[in-house]
Design a protein around this motif. Structure first.
Motif, PDB file in Angstrom:
ATOM      1  N   TYR A 195     -52.306 138.226   6.580  1.00  0.00           N
ATOM      2  CA  TYR A 195     -51.056 138.543   7.223  1.00  0.00           C
ATOM      3  C   TYR A 195     -50.055 137.236   7.225  1.00  0.00           C
ATOM      4  N   ARG A 196     -50.838 136.522   7.710  1.00  0.00           N
ATOM      5  CA  ARG A 196     -49.790 135.127   8.183  1.00  0.00           C
ATOM      6  C   ARG A 196     -49.581 134.572   6.980  1.00  0.00           C
ATOM      7  N   ASN A 197     -50.353 134.745   5.996  1.00  0.00           N
ATOM      8  CA  ASN A 197     -49.855 133.643   4.637  1.00  0.00           C
ATOM      9  C   ASN A 197     -49.197 134.672   3.595  1.00  0.00           C
ATOM     10  N   SER A 198     -48.907 135.925   4.209  1.00  0.00           N
ATOM     11  CA  SER A 198     -48.231 136.707   3.008  1.00  0.00           C
ATOM     12  C   SER A 198     -46.749 136.627   3.003  1.00  0.00           C
ATOM     13  N   VAL A 199     -45.970 136.931   1.980  1.00  0.00           N
ATOM     14  CA  VAL A 199     -44.671 137.129   1.946  1.00  0.00           C
ATOM     15  C   VAL A 199     -44.405 138.362   1.259  1.00  0.00           C
ATOM     16  N   TRP A 200     -44.002 139.416   1.993  1.00  0.00           N
ATOM     17  CA  TRP A 200     -43.664 140.740   1.701  1.00  0.00           C
ATOM     18  C   TRP A 200     -42.552 140.976   0.616  1.00  0.00           C
ATOM     19  N   LEU A 201     -42.658 141.503  -0.452  1.00  0.00           N
ATOM     20  CA  LEU A 201     -41.877 141.851  -1.413  1.00  0.00           C
ATOM     21  C   LEU A 201     -40.858 143.133  -1.219  1.00  0.00           C
ATOM     22  N   ASP A 202     -41.742 144.205  -0.601  1.00  0.00           N
ATOM     23  CA  ASP A 202     -41.269 145.434  -0.035  1.00  0.00           C
ATOM     24  C   ASP A 202     -42.119 145.830   0.805  1.00  0.00           C
ATOM     25  N   ASP A 203     -42.484 147.069   1.218  1.00  0.00           N
ATOM     26  CA  ASP A 203     -43.035 147.622   2.253  1.00  0.00           C
ATOM     27  C   ASP A 203     -44.575 147.319   2.038  1.00  0.00           C
ATOM     28  N   GLN A 204     -45.110 147.399   0.967  1.00  0.00           N
ATOM     29  CA  GLN A 204     -46.520 147.171   0.796  1.00  0.00           C
ATOM     30  C   GLN A 204     -46.953 145.943  -0.417  1.00  0.00           C
ATOM     31  N   ILE A 205     -46.228 145.677  -1.139  1.00  0.00           N
ATOM     32  CA  ILE A 205     -46.489 144.592  -1.892  1.00  0.00           C
ATOM     33  C   ILE A 205     -46.155 143.105  -1.368  1.00  0.00           C
ATOM     34  N   ALA A 206     -47.004 142.185  -1.737  1.00  0.00           N
ATOM     35  CA  ALA A 206     -46.835 140.877  -0.822  1.00  0.00           C
ATOM     36  C   ALA A 206     -47.270 139.817  -1.722  1.00  0.00           C
ATOM     37  N   ASN A 207     -46.869 138.576  -1.700  1.00  0.00           N
ATOM     38  CA  ASN A 207     -47.440 137.668  -2.504  1.00  0.00           C
ATOM     39  C   ASN A 207     -48.438 136.768  -1.177  1.00  0.00           C
ATOM     40  N   LEU A 208     -49.320 136.607  -1.782  1.00  0.00           N
ATOM     41  CA  LEU A 208     -50.429 136.152  -0.563  1.00  0.00           C
ATOM     42  C   LEU A 208     -50.699 134.661  -1.310  1.00  0.00           C
ATOM     43  N   THR A 209     -50.750 133.814  -0.387  1.00  0.00           N
ATOM     44  CA  THR A 209     -51.287 132.358  -0.610  1.00  0.00           C
ATOM     45  C   THR A 209     -52.615 132.107   0.046  1.00  0.00           C
ATOM     46  N   ILE A 210     -53.480 131.924  -0.954  1.00  0.00           N
ATOM     47  CA  ILE A 210     -55.026 131.820  -0.604  1.00  0.00           C
ATOM     48  C   ILE A 210     -55.164 130.230   0.199  1.00  0.00           C
ATOM     49  N   VAL A 211     -54.897 130.026   1.208  1.00  0.00           N
ATOM     50  CA  VAL A 211     -54.972 128.927   2.085  1.00  0.00           C
ATOM     51  C   VAL A 211     -56.363 128.286   2.367  1.00  0.00           C
ATOM     52  N   SER A 212     -57.310 129.481   2.095  1.00  0.00           N
ATOM     53  CA  SER A 212     -58.570 128.907   2.728  1.00  0.00           C
ATOM     54  C   SER A 212     -59.501 129.793   1.781  1.00  0.00           C
ATOM     55  N   GLY A 213     -60.748 129.342   2.065  1.00  0.00           N
ATOM     56  CA  GLY A 213     -62.207 130.044   1.420  1.00  0.00           C
ATOM     57  C   GLY A 213     -62.131 131.577   2.126  1.00  0.00           C
ATOM     58  N   GLY A 214     -61.882 131.664   3.312  1.00  0.00           N
ATOM     59  CA  GLY A 214     -62.000 132.701   4.154  1.00  0.00           C
ATOM     60  C   GLY A 214     -61.312 133.899   3.555  1.00  0.00           C
ATOM     61  N   ILE A 215     -59.986 133.674   3.236  1.00  0.00           N
ATOM     62  CA  ILE A 215     -59.171 134.538   2.359  1.00  0.00           C
ATOM     63  C   ILE A 215     -59.738 135.165   1.155  1.00  0.00           C
ATOM     64  N   ALA A 216     -60.247 134.075   0.342  1.00  0.00           N
ATOM     65  CA  ALA A 216     -60.784 134.274  -0.946  1.00  0.00           C
ATOM     66  C   ALA A 216     -62.021 135.435  -0.754  1.00  0.00           C
TER      67      ALA A 216
END
Length: 401
Positions: free
Chosen positions: A15-36
């Protein structure tokens, strides 16, 4: 992450590394192996997918650190935490208006339960939750599901816990802390809460039901004032009988001590007429050295000595009265400071004691004055009646002997 279990920490990182485009769709930046790893897990495990409600929009996306992928982010399982659009969405839940959720994330400002340092809105929200908790303890009943506090005075009084994100600006965190401090402590805890309940009922009775809680948020300082004033009155009433009993006891002791200042010298007062007037009538009018002259000298010396002793005794008793007066002043000051609400009930007693002290001082001053006058009269009578040189007679008599 154990097996296919998803934790709130895993979701929070997404959630902290997401930028929401609308209510559900977001661009997520994978900043760590944990997110992957979390994204791979939700793609391969039905359990993880349903708990997280997160899905990649492109099955062929590269899950490498530094890449940006498009994901659909829905609401996680309630046991994990809450994901809401903004503060108003969080406060739309009645449960969230009664207590802070253990885990939540707000998309609009990316505030979550572990935000450090806490944002101003988060601080105000937590202060509001503290206020709700204090009011819930004072209420007859607190309905967590319907977010409602129920009080009973002459009739049933309900305080719906309704407020919006905008209303959070009305809360003063410092005032809420002061209210909490005013209610803390095990001594008379139930009475303090009862006083708070009475204050709440008095404040909200004239308000519409929907605006009652917001009105309390705006007037926490008035709640504090009423709680403090009410508790002081309660404490005063609680202590009244004890104070009265102690004061009556000390009053009788003070009366006895004040009376003693006079009774100690009462016996000496009986000798005052003898030392002044009566002894003067016993003087002779010698014209030469002889027994009459010696008798006059003895009489005047005895009278002056008696007057000096009596004056000394009066001065000593005057100092005793000063000490008693100082003690009375200290007692009066303590009563006025600690029990100001009931001080008027005991003012008469202190005034009476002060009056008695003043009376005895007047008596002492009169005795000293009479002693001086009496001794002076005796000396004057001696001077008028005695024509011989007493000192020469006494020296010659001693030399002759």
């Amino acid at each position: 992450m154990a097996n296919d279990a998803i934790t709130w920490a895993d979701l929070l990182e997404i959630y902290r590394n997401s930028v929401w485009l609308d209510d559900q769709i977001a661009n997520l930046t994978i900043v760590s192996g944990g997110i992957a790893r979390t994204l791979k897990l939700v793609e391969t495990s039905d359990r993880a997918y349903h708990e997280a409600d997160i899905a990649l929009q492109d099955d062929k996306a590269q899950l490498t650190v530094g890449s940006v992928v498009e994901v659909r982010i829905g609401s996680p399982h309630r046991s994990l935490g809450l994901l809401v659009k903004d503060w108003d969405a969080l406060l739309a839940s009645s449960v969230s208006r009664m207590r802070e959720p253990p885990a939540f994330f707000i998309r609009s400002d990316k505030t979550h339960n572990a935000t450090l340092p806490p944002t101003d809105t988060l601080i105000r929200y937590r202060s509001t939750m503290k206020l709700v908790k204090l009011l819930s303890e004072s209420a007859l009943f607190a309905d967590q599901q319907q977010a409602k506090l129920v009080y009973f005075a002459d009739a049933r009084i309900e305080v719906p816990v309704k407020f919006t994100a905008k209303d959070l600006r009305s809360i003063d965190s410092a005032q809420v802390d002061r209210l909490e401090k005013a209610l803390e402590g095990e001594v008379h805890a139930e009475q303090r809460l009862s006083i708070l309940a009475d204050a709440v009922v008095e404040l909200v009775s004239g308000q519409s039901a929907a605006g009652r809680f917001h009105y309390l948020m705006q007037n926490v300082d008035e709640l504090i004032r009423r709680v403090n004033d009410g508790y002081r009155l309660f404490a005063s009433s609680f202590s009244y009988s004890k104070i009265r009993s102690e004061l009556e006891k000390t009053q009788s002791e003070y009366v006895a001590r004040i009376h003693k200042t006079f009774s100690d010298i009462q016996g000496q007062l009986l000798g005052l007429p003898v030392a002044s007037v009566v002894v003067a009538t016993q003087m002779k009018a010698p014209t030469a050295c002889g027994p009459e002259l010696l008798a006059n000298v003895a009489v005047v010396c005895g009278a002056c000595f008696f007057a000096a002793l009596l004056i000394t005794s009066c001065i000593n008793q005057w100092m005793t009265l000063n000490a008693i007066s100082s003690e009375l002043k200290g007692q009066r000051t303590r009563l006025n400071t600690e029990f100001s609400e009931i001080k008027d009930l005991f003012t008469g007693s202190f005034d009476a004691l002060d009056g008695r002290v003043l009376w005895h001082r007047w008596v002492m001053a009169s005795i000293v004055g009479l002693s001086v006058v009496g001794a002076g009269f005796t000396v004057w009578a001696y001077v008028v009646l005695t024509n011989a040189d007493a000192w020469s007679c006494l020296v010659n008599h001693g030399a002759t002997s």
